[in-house]
Design an enzyme around this catalytic site. Structure first.
Site, PDB file in Angstrom:
ATOM      1  N   ARG A  58       0.740  -1.178   0.018  1.00 48.15           N
ATOM      2  CA  ARG A  58       0.010   0.037  -0.034  1.00 48.15           C
ATOM      3  C   ARG A  58       0.792   1.351   0.064  1.00 48.15           C
ATOM      4  O   ARG A  58       0.407   2.227  -0.519  1.00 48.15           O
ATOM      5  CB  ARG A  58      -0.791   0.135   1.394  1.00 48.15           C
ATOM      6  CG  ARG A  58      -1.781   1.370   1.247  1.00 48.15           C
ATOM      7  CD  ARG A  58      -2.835   1.028   2.293  1.00 48.15           C
ATOM      8  NE  ARG A  58      -2.578   0.553   3.430  1.00 48.15           N
ATOM      9  CZ  ARG A  58      -2.077   1.401   4.511  1.00 48.15           C
ATOM     10  NH1 ARG A  58      -1.536   2.652   4.178  1.00 48.15           N
ATOM     11  NH2 ARG A  58      -1.591   0.728   5.775  1.00 48.15           N
ATOM     12  N   TYR A 111     -17.278  13.924 -16.292  1.00 51.06           N
ATOM     13  CA  TYR A 111     -17.558  12.656 -15.924  1.00 51.06           C
ATOM     14  C   TYR A 111     -18.576  12.508 -14.765  1.00 51.06           C
ATOM     15  O   TYR A 111     -18.151  13.405 -13.756  1.00 51.06           O
ATOM     16  CB  TYR A 111     -16.336  11.785 -15.826  1.00 51.06           C
ATOM     17  CG  TYR A 111     -16.803  10.455 -15.253  1.00 51.06           C
ATOM     18  CD1 TYR A 111     -17.663   9.507 -16.139  1.00 51.06           C
ATOM     19  CD2 TYR A 111     -16.407   9.943 -13.938  1.00 51.06           C
ATOM     20  CE1 TYR A 111     -17.765   8.210 -16.013  1.00 51.06           C
ATOM     21  CE2 TYR A 111     -16.733   8.481 -13.722  1.00 51.06           C
ATOM     22  CZ  TYR A 111     -17.526   7.714 -14.750  1.00 51.06           C
ATOM     23  OH  TYR A 111     -17.722   6.616 -14.488  1.00 51.06           O
ATOM     24  N   ASP A 183      -8.534  16.440 -16.472  1.00 52.85           N
ATOM     25  CA  ASP A 183      -8.513  15.044 -16.589  1.00 52.85           C
ATOM     26  C   ASP A 183      -8.342  14.898 -18.224  1.00 52.85           C
ATOM     27  O   ASP A 183      -9.096  15.314 -19.085  1.00 52.85           O
ATOM     28  CB  ASP A 183     -10.166  14.707 -16.481  1.00 52.85           C
ATOM     29  CG  ASP A 183     -10.525  13.257 -16.470  1.00 52.85           C
ATOM     30  OD1 ASP A 183      -9.869  12.275 -17.440  1.00 52.85           O
ATOM     31  OD2 ASP A 183     -11.568  12.633 -16.000  1.00 52.85           O
ATOM     32  N   LYS A 208      -9.205   3.453 -19.536  1.00 55.53           N
ATOM     33  CA  LYS A 208      -9.394   3.609 -20.950  1.00 55.53           C
ATOM     34  C   LYS A 208      -8.129   3.696 -22.139  1.00 55.53           C
ATOM     35  O   LYS A 208      -7.572   2.580 -22.154  1.00 55.53           O
ATOM     36  CB  LYS A 208     -10.176   5.247 -21.060  1.00 55.53           C
ATOM     37  CG  LYS A 208     -11.080   5.396 -19.954  1.00 55.53           C
ATOM     38  CD  LYS A 208     -12.380   4.645 -20.227  1.00 55.53           C
ATOM     39  CE  LYS A 208     -13.366   4.469 -19.183  1.00 55.53           C
ATOM     40  NZ  LYS A 208     -13.468   5.055 -17.905  1.00 55.53           N
TER      41      LYS A 208
HETATM   42  C1  PLP Z   1     -13.332  11.107 -18.417  1.00 55.52           C
HETATM   43  C2  PLP Z   1     -13.354  10.126 -17.238  1.00 55.52           C
HETATM   44  N1  PLP Z   1     -12.885  10.420 -15.965  1.00 55.52           N
HETATM   45  C3  PLP Z   1     -12.840   9.555 -14.867  1.00 55.52           C
HETATM   46  C4  PLP Z   1     -13.437   8.355 -15.157  1.00 55.52           C
HETATM   47  C5  PLP Z   1     -13.753   7.467 -13.946  1.00 55.52           C
HETATM   48  O1  PLP Z   1     -12.496   6.147 -14.092  1.00 55.52           O
HETATM   49  P1  PLP Z   1     -13.087   4.825 -13.459  1.00 55.52           P
HETATM   50  O2  PLP Z   1     -14.089   4.349 -14.078  1.00 55.52           O
HETATM   51  O3  PLP Z   1     -11.654   4.222 -13.996  1.00 55.52           O
HETATM   52  O4  PLP Z   1     -12.981   4.631 -12.103  1.00 55.52           O
HETATM   53  C6  PLP Z   1     -14.084   8.094 -16.240  1.00 55.52           C
HETATM   54  C7  PLP Z   1     -14.897   6.729 -16.375  1.00 55.52           C
HETATM   55  O5  PLP Z   1     -15.582   6.536 -17.243  1.00 55.52           O
HETATM   56  C8  PLP Z   1     -14.004   9.007 -17.591  1.00 55.52           C
HETATM   57  O6  PLP Z   1     -14.692   8.711 -18.482  1.00 55.52           O
END
Ligand code: PLP
Length: 393
Positions: A58, A111, A183, A208
């Site tokens: 961790r 998101y 992001d 992704k």
């Molecule tokens: C742009 C974006 N940021 C953050 C996330 C969150 O990621 P996770 O699903 O890996 O927790 C997503 C998930 O679809 C996303 O599309």
């Protein structure tokens, strides 16, 4: 080799932190929860930070460091933390940089859970937020308060594909001592480098494009300075946002082919977008690679390519959206994005069905909106599949 000096593709393959052992070409997986000390003094030195080396997974593990080092090189940052999910990365940023009495500004179409948790959970800890259309810098300017500490951007945003000018937004934020986090999930460092454009922090859902094979969930945060990194590491270690070593190893493997995956998906996406734009059942297509894209200048300014994500509006609204979803054969009817397989979803009947029509419209999610993540299959097959599904719309 000093991978800081090599090109992007060489970094993808060679950047990392695991010592080779027994001549293996690929880093081993250190699937261990703990690390033994030679003696009591060594344990004491490691706990006191007087000696490097691992203690407990961790707190640190070679596979986690390997991935974090590669991401740091690719995003050209100071250092990175890798986390168990993209949402763990989002919360790592929120917890590390915001506290009681602080305010943050973000885009209204980030998101969903990145907005949801800020609006429903963080107010309990005295954190305030304002969600606005950040594609207009004047909106950001108007929302700044004396206690604003963070500008949290997602560009392109999801699924409206609205872009925010990272350079202009960062300049404005820094004039007010506000940190900027981007992001970068939709682009990856292959297509966009937010730190070079002025941001302080970059975030990824590695689920992704970074991993790219739809077989892990993971996240990462890359910091521009040691001061920010230390705060992110503290939260990651003590809240327990860390990745598992096997998850990190798989992600590091997926990352090696990211550039060629994105190149191929993007090549396909351009052809798919042109096909959709000329289709009689489609009202409009939003794709940064089309001449019709409203923020074409900003694409040129801050992105190295248009990527593989697009949205399009069906003339037949909700009913047509469901029909297309029910008839695709090659594209997978699934949420998520950035994998080697083409994924399709209909936000009005799926991810955003819980919102009322008015709220959906405000967030840019119209009835016939379809989101498409173009994969690396043969483009003729993707187009044939969409064409036959559209005949039911
Ligand atoms: C742009 C974006 N940021 C953050 C996330 C969150 O990621 P996770 O699903 O890996 O927790 C997503 C998930 O679809 C996303 O599309």
């Amino acid at each position: 080799m000093d991978t800081k000096k090599t090109g992007f593709n060489s970094k993808l393959i060679h950047s990392g932190a695991v010592e080779e052992s027994m001549g293996s070409a690929v880093s081993p997986i250190y699937q261990t929860s703990t690390f033994k000390f030679e003696d009591a003094d060594q344990g004491a030195r490691r706990f006191q930070g007087k000696e490097g080396g691992y203690i407990y997974t961790r707190l640190g593990n070679p596979n986690l460091d390997d991935l974090a080092t590669a991401l740091t090189d690719l995003e050209e940052g100071y250092g990175a933390v890798v986390t168990s999910s993209g949402m763990a990365a989002v919360n790592d940023v929120y917890m590390a940089l915001l506290g009681s009495g602080d305010h943050m500004i973000s885009h209204n179409a980030v998101y969903g859970p990145s907005r949801g948790i800020m609006e429903t959970f963080y107010p309990k800890y005295g954190v305030e937020s304002t969600f606005i259309d950040c594609s207009d810098i004047e909106n950001i300017k108007r929302s700044i308060k004396p206690n604003t500490r963070l500008l949290y951007l997602e560009t392109p945003a999801n699924p409206t594909l609205k872009l925010t000018d990272i350079e202009a937004a960062s300049k404005l934020a820094h004039e007010h001592n506000i940190l900027v986090c981007v992001d970068n999930t939709f682009c990856s460092p292959y297509l966009q480098k937010p730190l070079k454009l002025g941001a302080d922090i970059v975030l990824h859902s590695m689920t992704k494009f970074i991993n790219g094979h739809a077989d892990i969930v993971g996240g990462a945060v890359i910091a521009k300075t040691k001061e920010i990194l230390d705060k992110l590491v503290y939260v990651m270690k003590n809240v327990g946002f860390n990745m598992d070593p096997h998850q990190a190893w798989l992600t590091r493997r997926g990352l090696k082919t990211m550039a060629i995956r994105i190149e191929r998906a993007q090549e396909n996406a351009i052809k798919v977008a042109e096909f959709l734009e000329s289709h009689p059942k489609v009202k409009w297509v939003l794709y940064p690679g089309l001449d019709s894209f409203p923020q074409k200048d900003l694409v040129e300014k801050q992105m190295a390519g248009p990527g593989a994500m697009m949205s399009f509006e069906l003339k037949g609204g909700i009913v047509a959206g469901k029909q297309v979803m029910d008839h695709v054969k090659l594209a997978l009817l699934a949420v998520s994005l950035g994998g080697i397989e083409t994924l399709i979803q209909h936000p009005a009947s799926m991810t955003h069905a819980v919102l009322g029509q008015k709220e959906r419209m405000e967030a840019g999610i119209s009835d016939g909106l379809v989101r498409l993540s173009v994969g690396i299959e043969d483009v003729e097959d993707i187009i044939t599949d969409l064409d036959q599904a559209l005949s039911f719309a």
